[in-house]
Write a protein that holds these residues in place. Structure first.
Motif, PDB file in Angstrom:
ATOM      1  N   ALA A 240       0.833  -1.208   0.000  1.00  0.00           N
ATOM      2  CA  ALA A 240       0.000   0.000   0.000  1.00  0.00           C
ATOM      3  C   ALA A 240       0.863   1.251   0.000  1.00  0.00           C
ATOM      4  O   ALA A 240       0.590   2.227  -0.710  1.00  0.00           O
ATOM      5  CB  ALA A 240      -0.934  -0.004   1.214  1.00  0.00           C
ATOM      6  N   GLU A 241       1.941   1.219   0.807  1.00  0.00           N
ATOM      7  CA  GLU A 241       2.848   2.378   0.872  1.00  0.00           C
ATOM      8  C   GLU A 241       3.585   2.564  -0.465  1.00  0.00           C
ATOM      9  O   GLU A 241       3.914   3.685  -0.851  1.00  0.00           O
ATOM     10  CB  GLU A 241       3.852   2.170   2.009  1.00  0.00           C
ATOM     11  CG  GLU A 241       3.225   2.274   3.393  1.00  0.00           C
ATOM     12  CD  GLU A 241       4.156   1.800   4.492  1.00  0.00           C
ATOM     13  OE1 GLU A 241       5.353   1.543   4.191  1.00  0.00           O
ATOM     14  OE2 GLU A 241       3.696   1.653   5.640  1.00  0.00           O
ATOM     15  N   LYS A 242       3.843   1.459  -1.140  1.00  0.00           N
ATOM     16  CA  LYS A 242       4.529   1.527  -2.444  1.00  0.00           C
ATOM     17  C   LYS A 242       3.624   2.157  -3.496  1.00  0.00           C
ATOM     18  O   LYS A 242       4.070   2.926  -4.356  1.00  0.00           O
ATOM     19  CB  LYS A 242       4.945   0.112  -2.877  1.00  0.00           C
ATOM     20  CG  LYS A 242       5.761   0.061  -4.163  1.00  0.00           C
ATOM     21  CD  LYS A 242       6.090  -1.362  -4.556  1.00  0.00           C
ATOM     22  CE  LYS A 242       7.182  -1.955  -3.685  1.00  0.00           C
ATOM     23  NZ  LYS A 242       7.660  -3.269  -4.195  1.00  0.00           N
ATOM     24  N   ILE A 243       2.326   1.848  -3.410  1.00  0.00           N
ATOM     25  CA  ILE A 243       1.372   2.317  -4.428  1.00  0.00           C
ATOM     26  C   ILE A 243       0.968   3.770  -4.204  1.00  0.00           C
ATOM     27  O   ILE A 243       0.829   4.544  -5.165  1.00  0.00           O
ATOM     28  CB  ILE A 243       0.120   1.408  -4.438  1.00  0.00           C
ATOM     29  CG1 ILE A 243       0.508  -0.012  -4.894  1.00  0.00           C
ATOM     30  CG2 ILE A 243      -0.967   1.979  -5.343  1.00  0.00           C
ATOM     31  CD1 ILE A 243      -0.587  -1.047  -4.711  1.00  0.00           C
ATOM     32  N   GLN A 244       0.771   4.147  -2.922  1.00  0.00           N
ATOM     33  CA  GLN A 244       0.190   5.450  -2.563  1.00  0.00           C
ATOM     34  C   GLN A 244       0.808   6.632  -3.327  1.00  0.00           C
ATOM     35  O   GLN A 244       0.078   7.453  -3.900  1.00  0.00           O
ATOM     36  CB  GLN A 244       0.306   5.658  -1.045  1.00  0.00           C
ATOM     37  CG  GLN A 244      -0.269   6.966  -0.533  1.00  0.00           C
ATOM     38  CD  GLN A 244      -1.772   7.080  -0.782  1.00  0.00           C
ATOM     39  OE1 GLN A 244      -2.509   6.102  -0.685  1.00  0.00           O
ATOM     40  NE2 GLN A 244      -2.234   8.265  -1.149  1.00  0.00           N
ATOM     41  N   PRO A 245       2.153   6.783  -3.365  1.00  0.00           N
ATOM     42  CA  PRO A 245       2.723   7.968  -4.033  1.00  0.00           C
ATOM     43  C   PRO A 245       2.511   7.982  -5.558  1.00  0.00           C
ATOM     44  O   PRO A 245       2.742   8.996  -6.204  1.00  0.00           O
ATOM     45  CB  PRO A 245       4.229   7.867  -3.718  1.00  0.00           C
ATOM     46  CG  PRO A 245       4.367   6.849  -2.653  1.00  0.00           C
ATOM     47  CD  PRO A 245       3.203   5.916  -2.789  1.00  0.00           C
ATOM     48  N   TYR A 246       2.117   6.836  -6.121  1.00  0.00           N
ATOM     49  CA  TYR A 246       2.053   6.735  -7.582  1.00  0.00           C
ATOM     50  C   TYR A 246       0.618   6.496  -8.081  1.00  0.00           C
ATOM     51  O   TYR A 246       0.416   5.910  -9.145  1.00  0.00           O
ATOM     52  CB  TYR A 246       2.962   5.589  -8.058  1.00  0.00           C
ATOM     53  CG  TYR A 246       4.429   5.839  -7.772  1.00  0.00           C
ATOM     54  CD1 TYR A 246       5.179   6.711  -8.565  1.00  0.00           C
ATOM     55  CD2 TYR A 246       5.053   5.220  -6.683  1.00  0.00           C
ATOM     56  CE1 TYR A 246       6.524   6.943  -8.296  1.00  0.00           C
ATOM     57  CE2 TYR A 246       6.400   5.454  -6.409  1.00  0.00           C
ATOM     58  CZ  TYR A 246       7.120   6.318  -7.220  1.00  0.00           C
ATOM     59  OH  TYR A 246       8.455   6.553  -6.953  1.00  0.00           O
ATOM     60  N   ARG A 247      -0.352   6.958  -7.282  1.00  0.00           N
ATOM     61  CA  ARG A 247      -1.755   6.763  -7.667  1.00  0.00           C
ATOM     62  C   ARG A 247      -2.040   7.335  -9.065  1.00  0.00           C
ATOM     63  O   ARG A 247      -2.589   6.670  -9.942  1.00  0.00           O
ATOM     64  CB  ARG A 247      -2.673   7.439  -6.637  1.00  0.00           C
ATOM     65  CG  ARG A 247      -2.624   6.820  -5.258  1.00  0.00           C
ATOM     66  CD  ARG A 247      -3.376   7.706  -4.250  1.00  0.00           C
ATOM     67  NE  ARG A 247      -4.803   7.747  -4.566  1.00  0.00           N
ATOM     68  CZ  ARG A 247      -5.721   6.987  -3.973  1.00  0.00           C
ATOM     69  NH1 ARG A 247      -5.369   6.119  -3.041  1.00  0.00           N
ATOM     70  NH2 ARG A 247      -6.991   7.085  -4.307  1.00  0.00           N
ATOM     71  N   GLU A 248      -1.680   8.629  -9.240  1.00  0.00           N
ATOM     72  CA  GLU A 248      -1.974   9.300 -10.514  1.00  0.00           C
ATOM     73  C   GLU A 248      -1.179   8.662 -11.661  1.00  0.00           C
ATOM     74  O   GLU A 248      -1.667   8.528 -12.793  1.00  0.00           O
ATOM     75  CB  GLU A 248      -1.651  10.797 -10.415  1.00  0.00           C
ATOM     76  CG  GLU A 248      -2.514  11.557  -9.425  1.00  0.00           C
ATOM     77  CD  GLU A 248      -3.993  11.387  -9.742  1.00  0.00           C
ATOM     78  OE1 GLU A 248      -4.367  11.446 -10.947  1.00  0.00           O
ATOM     79  OE2 GLU A 248      -4.783  11.171  -8.800  1.00  0.00           O
ATOM     80  N   GLN A 249       0.067   8.258 -11.358  1.00  0.00           N
ATOM     81  CA  GLN A 249       0.911   7.648 -12.390  1.00  0.00           C
ATOM     82  C   GLN A 249       0.323   6.313 -12.846  1.00  0.00           C
ATOM     83  O   GLN A 249       0.393   5.965 -14.029  1.00  0.00           O
ATOM     84  CB  GLN A 249       2.328   7.447 -11.834  1.00  0.00           C
ATOM     85  CG  GLN A 249       3.330   6.991 -12.894  1.00  0.00           C
ATOM     86  CD  GLN A 249       4.768   7.175 -12.455  1.00  0.00           C
ATOM     87  OE1 GLN A 249       5.224   8.318 -12.304  1.00  0.00           O
ATOM     88  NE2 GLN A 249       5.457   6.097 -12.220  1.00  0.00           N
ATOM     89  N   ALA A 250      -0.253   5.566 -11.926  1.00  0.00           N
ATOM     90  CA  ALA A 250      -0.880   4.289 -12.273  1.00  0.00           C
ATOM     91  C   ALA A 250      -2.073   4.497 -13.191  1.00  0.00           C
ATOM     92  O   ALA A 250      -2.267   3.778 -14.182  1.00  0.00           O
ATOM     93  CB  ALA A 250      -1.297   3.551 -11.004  1.00  0.00           C
ATOM     94  N   LEU A 251      -2.900   5.504 -12.838  1.00  0.00           N
ATOM     95  CA  LEU A 251      -4.079   5.796 -13.671  1.00  0.00           C
ATOM     96  C   LEU A 251      -3.665   6.281 -15.061  1.00  0.00           C
ATOM     97  O   LEU A 251      -4.263   5.905 -16.081  1.00  0.00           O
ATOM     98  CB  LEU A 251      -4.954   6.846 -12.980  1.00  0.00           C
ATOM     99  CG  LEU A 251      -5.673   6.364 -11.707  1.00  0.00           C
ATOM    100  CD1 LEU A 251      -6.249   7.535 -10.933  1.00  0.00           C
ATOM    101  CD2 LEU A 251      -6.771   5.363 -12.066  1.00  0.00           C
ATOM    102  N   LEU A 252      -2.624   7.151 -15.096  1.00  0.00           N
ATOM    103  CA  LEU A 252      -2.120   7.626 -16.393  1.00  0.00           C
ATOM    104  C   LEU A 252      -1.568   6.461 -17.216  1.00  0.00           C
ATOM    105  O   LEU A 252      -1.808   6.363 -18.424  1.00  0.00           O
ATOM    106  CB  LEU A 252      -1.024   8.678 -16.178  1.00  0.00           C
ATOM    107  CG  LEU A 252      -0.278   9.145 -17.450  1.00  0.00           C
ATOM    108  CD1 LEU A 252      -1.252   9.837 -18.407  1.00  0.00           C
ATOM    109  CD2 LEU A 252       0.877  10.071 -17.093  1.00  0.00           C
ATOM    110  N   SER A 253      -0.835   5.573 -16.542  1.00  0.00           N
ATOM    111  CA  SER A 253      -0.252   4.426 -17.252  1.00  0.00           C
ATOM    112  C   SER A 253      -1.333   3.543 -17.836  1.00  0.00           C
ATOM    113  O   SER A 253      -1.206   3.035 -18.956  1.00  0.00           O
ATOM    114  CB  SER A 253       0.628   3.612 -16.294  1.00  0.00           C
ATOM    115  OG  SER A 253       1.739   4.388 -15.875  1.00  0.00           O
TER     116      SER A 253
END
Length: 878
Positions: free
Chosen positions: A228-241
C-alpha cells in the motif's frame, strides 16, 4: 470467393519491425533493402492461405499520437526507425496494393487504436475477427468474437489467444490486462507504471480488486501495508499508465467493410513487384498455390498449339519446312553428365509453331540426323538454354556446328551475375510471369520449354541492348561457348600410376603425422572431429579459445593459423589437414573422375557462376588445385599430353590485374613501370621505400608485392599488418606512401566507389556489369565488402574479359594456321595447350602474339610461356 464471415486485421508497423529484425538484411540487385518487406509478405501470404478470410485490412501508425500529449515521454527512449527499414514501408504499401488488401492510417493515432476501432465495429456487424500483431497490448481487445495472433520468435510462429486462453493464463478478463499494464508499466513504450511492481504482482492485485480504480479506493484495506505504501505515491501515475496502455476503440475512422472485402491479388501487379524486389521463392509459391496461369485466359490463348511427334522423319520434314530465321530448341536428358547423357526428348519452337518429339524409340543415327538439321543450318539462329551443353551433345555425336547459337541462360547471367540460379523455370517466372511446371510426358515438357526459350530470347536480347552488353554477349560469351565445348570434349590426360604413387606417399605422410599429433597431444583422438580437437587444444593443452561456435570451440583454419606458433601440435594439425584434403579431394577425386574410355578427365567450364565474369570449372575443379604446398604443386605432374610425341605448353599472363589497374587508373608511375618492362614489385618497393631499384632487398620486394596485390583487393591496414607481420601503424604508412607515389590509383578507388554508389553497379572494359547492393548498407562491415568489390570487380572482371578474348583469338588463329595444337585448360590467368613437338615453334608464336594483342591497354600485355612433358616439369620458353 466463398463467404466465411471472417475479418483479419494486421498491425503493419509491428509486423514490419518484427520481420526486419527476424531476417538478415536483404537487398535486390539495385541495392533496395527488402528484408522487412519480404518477411511481412511471407507471413501475410501464409495467413491468407491458412485462413482464407472474406475481409482483410492492415493498420499503420501515423505521426505522433494523442498519448504524446498526455505524456511527453511516451515511447521516448525508443530507437529511431533504422535507415534500412524506413524505405521498406512504401514497398509494403505497394505489395498490399498489388494484393488488393486495404491499408489504413490516421494522423494522431497508432495502429492499435485503428485495430481496436475496426474490431469493435466488426463485432457489431457480426463478423469473426482475427488480429495479427507482435504487440501483446492487443490481448485487451479479445472477446468472444475476436481472437489475437501474437508473433513469437520473429515472424515464423504465431500464438493464438482467445478469451478462454487469457482467462486460463492470467485469471482475468482480457480488458483487465489494461489494469495490469497500468500497475507494471511497459518499458518498451516508456509507460512508467508503479516502480517495483512486476507482472506477477500486478496480476494478483487485479485478480483481487478487479481494477486499478477499485484498488486505489481500497488501499487502506490492503493487507500488505508495504505494498500500500509503495502504491500510494504513484496513484496518478498508475491511472495515467492505464490510460496510456488502453487501446482507443472509438477512433473517428470511416469504416466500410465492403472496402476490406478481399477478392484475391492483382496478379500482374504482384508479379511485377515481386520480380522487381527479386522475391523469387514467393513468385513460385504464389503462382503454384493460387494457380495464376489458369486465371489469365489471355496468356493461355496466346500460347501456340503444341504438336507431339513420335517419328524421326516427322521432325526432319518439319525442320526442313521451317523458313523462319530464328528457332529454339530444348533437349531433355537422362542425366547431367553431358558426355554420357542420352537424349530423351527434343522440343522445337518458332514464330508459327511448337513441337515435341519423344526420342524413346529412336536410333542413335536418327537423333544425330535431327541434331544435324538443328545445328547444321548456316544462317539459322538457334536459341537454346545452356548452349554449351547442347554443343557438347551434338559434337560428341559428330555433328558439325553451323547455326548461329544464342543462349537464354548466358543472357540472363550477364543481366544479373549474382542471381542464385538461371534455371529455365526461374527465368520463365521472372521475365514471362509464367510458371513452367513439371509434366509427366517428356515431349510435352520439351515443347513447353522450347516455347519459353523462344519468348525469353526476345526479352533478354532487348535488355542486353538497353544495358550495353549486347556486344559482350554476341562477340565474346556466345562464341566462347563453342571453344569451351571443344575443350571439354578434348579433356586432359592423367597419369594414373603417378596419381596412385602420390596417393601412397600422402597416405604414409598422413599416418606419420597422425602418430606425431597423438604423441604431442598425449593421447589418441579423432583429429577430424572439431569437438574432440577442441577439447585437446583448449582444455587439455590450455591454448586460448579464439572463437566459439554454437556447438563449441572453433577449430577452423584461421584459428589454427593464429595458434600455430603457440604449440607444435597446431602446426602438425594444419599440415595433416592439408595432406588429407590433397589425398581425398585431389588424388582420390581425380582418380574417380578419369573417363575409362579416354583415360582423361573432362572438366566442365562454367560461364555463369562467378559474379566477376571469370570462368570456373567443376568435376573436377581445376581452378583450385593447391599450389602453396610442394605436395600440391606436384599434382600437376599427373597432367600429361595424350601421346608421347606431344608436349604441354602453358601460357600465363604476367601480372594482368596490375596491368589492368594501370590502364583503368591511368596512373603515370604504374604505367611507366610496365611500359619499361620493369619488375613492378621492385619498382613499387623503390618508390615506397625511397631507394634505387638495384638496392631493393628481397624483403622490401616481398612487402611491396603484398601492397600491390593488397591494393587491388582493397586491403586494410589491419589486413596488411597481419599478412606482413608488422604493426598497423607501419602498414598504414606503407599504404599512404603507395598512394603518394601512385596518386592515380587513389583517385581511381575514390571515383569507382563514388560511381558504384550513384549507379548501383560497376563495369569492366567490355562493359560487363556487376550490381553491388552491399555498397548501400549502413552496416560498416557489409558496406566495406561492397566497396572492396567495387574496387576489384572492374580489375578482375576486365582481366576475365581479356582472357576470354585471348581464348577466342588463339582458337581462331590456330585453326586458320591448320595446326593440331589444342587448348586444354584455362586456370586463372593461364592457358594450357597440347602441342605436337613439330608444331612447337609455330604454335608458341601464334599463342603469344594472340594473347598479347587480345585487347589494347595503355600498357603492354605480357605472356610467360613454359613447355614440358607434364604440367609440373616445365621449362621457360624464350
Amino acid at each position: 470467393m466463398k463467404s466465411n464471415n471472417k475479418l483479419i486485421i494486421l498491425d503493419g508497423n509491428s509486423l514490419a519491425h518484427r520481420a526486419f529484425y527476424a531476417l538478415p538484411l536483404l537487398t535486390n540487385r539495385k541495392g533496395v533493402f527488402t528484408n522487412a518487406a519480404y518477411g511481412f509478405t511471407t507471413m501475410l501470404l501464409k495467413i491468407l492461405k491458412a485462413e482464407r478470410p472474406e475481409y482483410v485490412v492492415v493498420a499503420f501508425d501515423k505521426g505522433k499520437t494523442f498519448r504524446h500529449e498526455q505524456f511527453e515521454a511516451y515511447k521516448g527512449h525508443r530507437k529511431a526507425t533504422p535507415q534500412e527499414l524506413k524505405p521498406q514501408f512504401p514497398l509494403i504499401w505497394q505489395i498490399l496494393d498489388a494484393l488488393r488488401i486495404a491499408a489504413v492510417q490516421l494522423e494522431g493515432y497508432e495502429a492499435d487504436d485503428l485495430i481496436g476501432t475496426i474490431a469493435r465495429k466488426a463485432e457489431q456487424a457480426g463478423l469473426m475477427t482475427m488480429i495479427v500483431t507482435g504487440d501483446r497490448d492487443a490481448l485487451q481487445l479479445v472477446t468472444a468474437r475476436t481472437k489475437a495472433l501474437i508473433t513469437r520468435k520473429g515472424i515464423s510462429n504465431l500464438d493464438v489467444f482467445d478469451r478462454t486462453i487469457i482467462q486460463e493464463k492470467y485469471g482475468l478478463e482480457p480488458l483487465q490486462l489494461r489494469d495490469v499494464k497500468g500497475l507494471m508499466g511497459d518499458a518498451s513504450d516508456n509507460i512508467p507504471g508503479i516502480p517495483g511492481i512486476g507482472e506477477k504482482t500486478a496480476v494478483k492485485l487485479v485478480q483481487e480488486f478487479g481494477s486499478i480504480e477499485n484498488l486505489l479506493k481500497n488501499l487502506d484495506g490492503l493487507s500488505n501495508r508495504k505494498m500500500a505504501e509503495k502504491i500510494q505515491p504513484y496513484r496518478e501515475q498508475a491511472l495515467l499508465s492505464k490510460e496510456l496502455g488502453t487501446i482507443n476503440c472509438a477512433v473517428p475512422l470511416e469504416i466500410e467493410f465492403d472496402l476490406f472485402r478481399w477478392q484475391g491479388p492483382d496478379y500482374s501487379a504482384l508479379l511485377e513487384i515481386f520480380k522487381e524486389l527479386e522475391f523469387n521463392s514467393l513468385l513460385k509459391d504464389v503462382l503454384a498455390e493460387m494457380k495464376v496461369g489458369a486465371a489469365e485466359p489471355e496468356a493461355k490463348a496466346a500460347e501456340l498449339k503444341v504438336t507431339y511427334l513420335s517419328e524421326c522423319r516427322e521432325m526432319l520434314r518439319l525442320l526442313e519446312n521451317i523458313k523462319d530465321e530464328k528457332i529454339s530448341c530444348y533437349l531433355a536428358l537422362d542425366q547431367r553428365d553431358y558426355l554420357k547423357a542420352e537424349i530423351l526428348a527434343i522440343g522445337v519452337a518458332w514464330a508459327g509453331g511448337n513441337v515435341g518429339l519423344n526420342c524413346g524409340s529412336l536410333h542413335a543415327s536418327e537423333i544425330r540426323e535431327i541434331l544435324t538439321a538443328l545445328f547444321g543450318k548456316h544462317q539459322q539462329q538457334l536459341v537454346t538454354h545452356d548452349l554449351k551443353s547442347c554443343l557438347v551433345l551434338a559434337k560428341k555425336r559428330g555433328v558439325e556446328i553451323k547455326a548461329r547459337g544464342r543462349d537464354t541462360m548466358l543472357a540472363a547471367y550477364l543481366l544479373n551475375p549474382s542471381a542464385p540460379n538461371y534455371e529455365l523455370p526461374t527465368l520463365s517466372l521472372e521475365y514471362l510471369n509464367k510458371p513452367l511446371v513439371p509434366v509427366e510426358q517428356p515431349e510435352e515438357e520439351v515443347a513447353r520449354a522450347a516455347q519459353v526459350i523462344f519468348k525469353l530470347d526476345t526479352i533478354l536480347d532487348k535488355k542486353l541492348n538497353e544495358t550495353g552488353m549486347d556486344k559482350l554477349y554476341t562477340d565474346v560469351e556466345l562464341p566462347l561457348e563453342e571453344v569451351l565445348a571443344l575443350m571439354e570434349l578434348q579433356g586432359v590426360k592423367l597419369d594414373k600410376e603417378q596419381l596412385l604413387s602420390m596417393g601412397q606417399e600422402l597416405a604414409q605422410g598422413i599416418e606419420s603425422l597422425t602418430a606425431e599429433i597423438y604423441e604431442l597431444a598425449g593421447e589418441e583422438f579423432n583429429i577430424n572431429s572439431p569437438k574432440q580437437l577442441g577439447v585437446i587444444l583448449f582444455e587439455k593443452l590450455g591454448l586460448p579459445p579464439l572463437k566459439k561456435t554454437k556447438t563449441g570451440y572453433s577449430t577452423n583454419a584461421e584459428v589454427l593459423e593464429e595458434l600455430a606458433e603457440r604449440h607444435e601440435v597446431v602446426a602438425k594439425i594444419l599440415e595433416y589437414r592439408q595432406l588429407v584434403k590433397l589425398k581425398s579431394t585431389y588424388i582420390d577425386g581425380l582418380l574417380a573422375l578419369i573417363n575409362p574410355e579416354t583415360g582423361k578427365v573432362h572438366t566442365t567450364f562454367n560461364q555463369t557462376i562467378t559474379a566477376t565474369g571469370r570462368l570456373s570449372s567443376t568435376e573436377p575443379n581445376l581452378q583450385n588445385i593447391p599450389i602453396r604446398l610442394e605436395a600440391g604443386r606436384r599434382l600437376r605432374k599427373a597432367f600429361i599430353p595424350s601421346t608421347p610425341d606431344h608436349l604441354l605448353l602453358a601460357a600465363d599472363y604476367s601480372q594482368i590485374e596490375l596491368r589492368v589497374l594501370a590502364h583503368i587508373a591511368g596512373d603515370p608511375g604504374l604505367k611507366d613501370a610496365f611500359i619499361k618492362d620493369q619488375d613492378i614489385h621492385t619498382r613499387t618497393a623503390s618508390e615506397v621505400f625511397g631507394v634505387p631499384m638495384d638496392e631493393v632487398t628481397k624483403d622490401m620486394r616481398r612487402r611491396a608485392k603484398a601492397v600491390n596485390f593488397g591494393i587491388v583487393y582493397g586491403i586494410s591496414d589491419f589486413g596488411l599488418s597481419r599478412d606482413l607481420g608488422i604493426s598497423r601503424k607501419e602498414a598504414q604508412e606503407y599504404i599512404a606512401l603507395y598512394f603518394s607515389r601512385y596518386p592515380g590509383v587513389k583517385k581511381y578507388i575514390e571515383e569507382v566507389i563514388f560511381h558504384a554508389r550513384e549507379q548501383g553497379y560497376v563495369t569492366t572494359v567490355l562493359n560487363r556489369r556487376r550490381y553491388l547492393p552491399d555498397i548501400f548498407s549502413s552496416n560498416r562491415n557489409i558496406r566495406g565488402f561492397g566497396e572492396r568489390a567495387a574496387m576489384n570487380t572492374p580489375i578482375q572482371g576486365s582481366a576475365a574479359d581479356i582472357i576470354k578474348l585471348a581464348m577466342l583469338k588463339v582458337h581462331q588463329q590456330l585453326a586458320e594456321a591448320g595446326l593440331k595444337t589444342v587448348m586444354l585448360l584455362q586456370v586463372h590467368d593461364e592457358l594450357i595447350f597440347e602441342v605436337p613437338k613439330n608444331e612447337l615453334e609455330k604454335a608458341q608464336a601464334i599463342i603469344q602474339q594472340a594473347m598479347e594483342n587480345a585487347y589494347e591497354l595503355q600498357v603492354p600485355l605480357k605472356v610467360d610461356m613454359k613447355v614440358g612433358a607434364n604440367w609440373y616439369d616445365m621449362e621457360v620458353l624464350a
